[in-house]
Motif scaffolding. Sequence first.
Motif, PDB file in Angstrom:
ATOM      1  N   ASN A   2      19.943  48.727  36.898  1.00 10.18           N
ATOM      2  CA  ASN A   2      20.995  49.462  37.593  1.00 10.18           C
ATOM      3  C   ASN A   2      20.382  50.364  38.653  1.00 10.18           C
ATOM      4  O   ASN A   2      19.398  51.060  38.390  1.00 10.18           O
ATOM      5  N   ILE A   3      20.986  50.344  39.846  1.00  6.62           N
ATOM      6  CA  ILE A   3      20.536  51.191  40.952  1.00  6.62           C
ATOM      7  C   ILE A   3      21.763  51.787  41.639  1.00  6.62           C
ATOM      8  O   ILE A   3      22.898  51.407  41.355  1.00  6.62           O
ATOM      9  N   GLU A   4      21.502  52.700  42.567  1.00  7.36           N
ATOM     10  CA  GLU A   4      22.558  53.258  43.402  1.00  7.36           C
ATOM     11  C   GLU A   4      22.127  53.170  44.854  1.00  7.36           C
ATOM     12  O   GLU A   4      20.934  53.264  45.159  1.00  7.36           O
ATOM     13  N   VAL A   5      23.101  53.013  45.732  1.00 12.71           N
ATOM     14  CA  VAL A   5      22.861  53.029  47.169  1.00 12.71           C
ATOM     15  C   VAL A   5      23.701  54.159  47.742  1.00 12.71           C
ATOM     16  O   VAL A   5      24.909  54.218  47.518  1.00 12.71           O
ATOM     17  N   ALA A   6      23.035  55.067  48.480  1.00 16.41           N
ATOM     18  CA  ALA A   6      23.705  56.262  48.991  1.00 16.41           C
ATOM     19  C   ALA A   6      23.629  56.332  50.511  1.00 16.41           C
ATOM     20  O   ALA A   6      22.602  56.006  51.105  1.00 16.41           O
ATOM     21  N   TYR A   7      24.743  56.795  51.096  1.00 18.19           N
ATOM     22  CA  TYR A   7      24.797  57.038  52.536  1.00 18.19           C
ATOM     23  C   TYR A   7      25.737  58.214  52.745  1.00 18.19           C
ATOM     24  O   TYR A   7      26.810  58.275  52.144  1.00 18.19           O
ATOM     25  N   ALA A   8      25.329  59.148  53.582  1.00 25.44           N
ATOM     26  CA  ALA A   8      26.145  60.352  53.782  1.00 25.44           C
ATOM     27  C   ALA A   8      26.405  60.594  55.256  1.00 25.44           C
ATOM     28  O   ALA A   8      25.494  60.564  56.073  1.00 25.44           O
ATOM     29  N   LEU A   9      27.655  60.840  55.557  1.00 23.79           N
ATOM     30  CA  LEU A   9      28.060  61.318  56.864  1.00 23.79           C
ATOM     31  C   LEU A   9      28.255  62.823  56.745  1.00 23.79           C
ATOM     32  O   LEU A   9      28.119  63.391  55.657  1.00 23.79           O
ATOM     33  N   GLU A  10      28.583  63.464  57.833  1.00 24.77           N
ATOM     34  CA  GLU A  10      28.740  64.914  57.805  1.00 24.77           C
ATOM     35  C   GLU A  10      29.769  65.377  56.769  1.00 24.77           C
ATOM     36  O   GLU A  10      29.554  66.344  56.054  1.00 24.77           O
ATOM     37  N   LYS A  11      30.892  64.661  56.681  1.00 20.07           N
ATOM     38  CA  LYS A  11      31.960  65.105  55.792  1.00 20.07           C
ATOM     39  C   LYS A  11      32.319  64.086  54.713  1.00 20.07           C
ATOM     40  O   LYS A  11      33.310  64.253  54.018  1.00 20.07           O
ATOM     41  N   VAL A  37      28.933  46.749  55.427  1.00 23.26           N
ATOM     42  CA  VAL A  37      30.299  46.401  55.839  1.00 23.26           C
ATOM     43  C   VAL A  37      31.129  47.686  55.969  1.00 23.26           C
ATOM     44  O   VAL A  37      31.902  47.846  56.906  1.00 23.26           O
ATOM     45  N   LEU A  38      30.935  48.606  55.020  1.00 21.90           N
ATOM     46  CA  LEU A  38      31.672  49.877  55.056  1.00 21.90           C
ATOM     47  C   LEU A  38      31.269  50.750  56.249  1.00 21.90           C
ATOM     48  O   LEU A  38      32.083  51.472  56.802  1.00 21.90           O
ATOM     49  N   TYR A  39      29.991  50.694  56.610  1.00 18.55           N
ATOM     50  CA  TYR A  39      29.445  51.534  57.687  1.00 18.55           C
ATOM     51  C   TYR A  39      28.676  50.659  58.682  1.00 18.55           C
ATOM     52  O   TYR A  39      27.453  50.577  58.633  1.00 18.55           O
ATOM     53  N   PRO A  40      29.387  50.010  59.597  1.00 18.52           N
ATOM     54  CA  PRO A  40      28.716  49.113  60.545  1.00 18.52           C
ATOM     55  C   PRO A  40      27.743  49.832  61.476  1.00 18.52           C
ATOM     56  O   PRO A  40      26.904  49.196  62.111  1.00 18.52           O
ATOM     57  N   GLN A  41      27.805  51.162  61.550  1.00 17.10           N
ATOM     58  CA  GLN A  41      26.881  51.907  62.405  1.00 17.10           C
ATOM     59  C   GLN A  41      25.471  51.969  61.818  1.00 17.10           C
ATOM     60  O   GLN A  41      24.519  52.324  62.520  1.00 17.10           O
TER      61      GLN A  41
END
Length: 98
Positions: A2-11, A37-41
């Motif tokens: 089991n793993i997690e993948v994290a991505y954070a924007l300002e808010k 797919v969720l964050y194409p940037q």
Amino acid sequence: MNIEVAYALEKKQTLLSLEVDEGISLKQAIENSGILVLYPQIDLSKDKTGIFGKIVKLDAILRDKDRVEIYRPLIADPKQVRKERAAQGKKMRSSKKS
């Protein structure tokens, strides 16, 4: 494992949990998570990646319970910002003495 993948924007922060096979690379985990797919940037050729705050390359092999992190580019250089704040503080202190 089991793993997690994290991505954070300002808010907004996204933390995806997934089950993967042993021997999976950081890049494969990111691709399998669906976060691209969720964050194409996100651009894996430019954006830095890491595991628990330590920068690692895309070919790093993951271990059970790793948290893969995708880092956004910095808007400002933290060292430069600190220098500017210090200079402003000196200026304010010297103007109060006058």
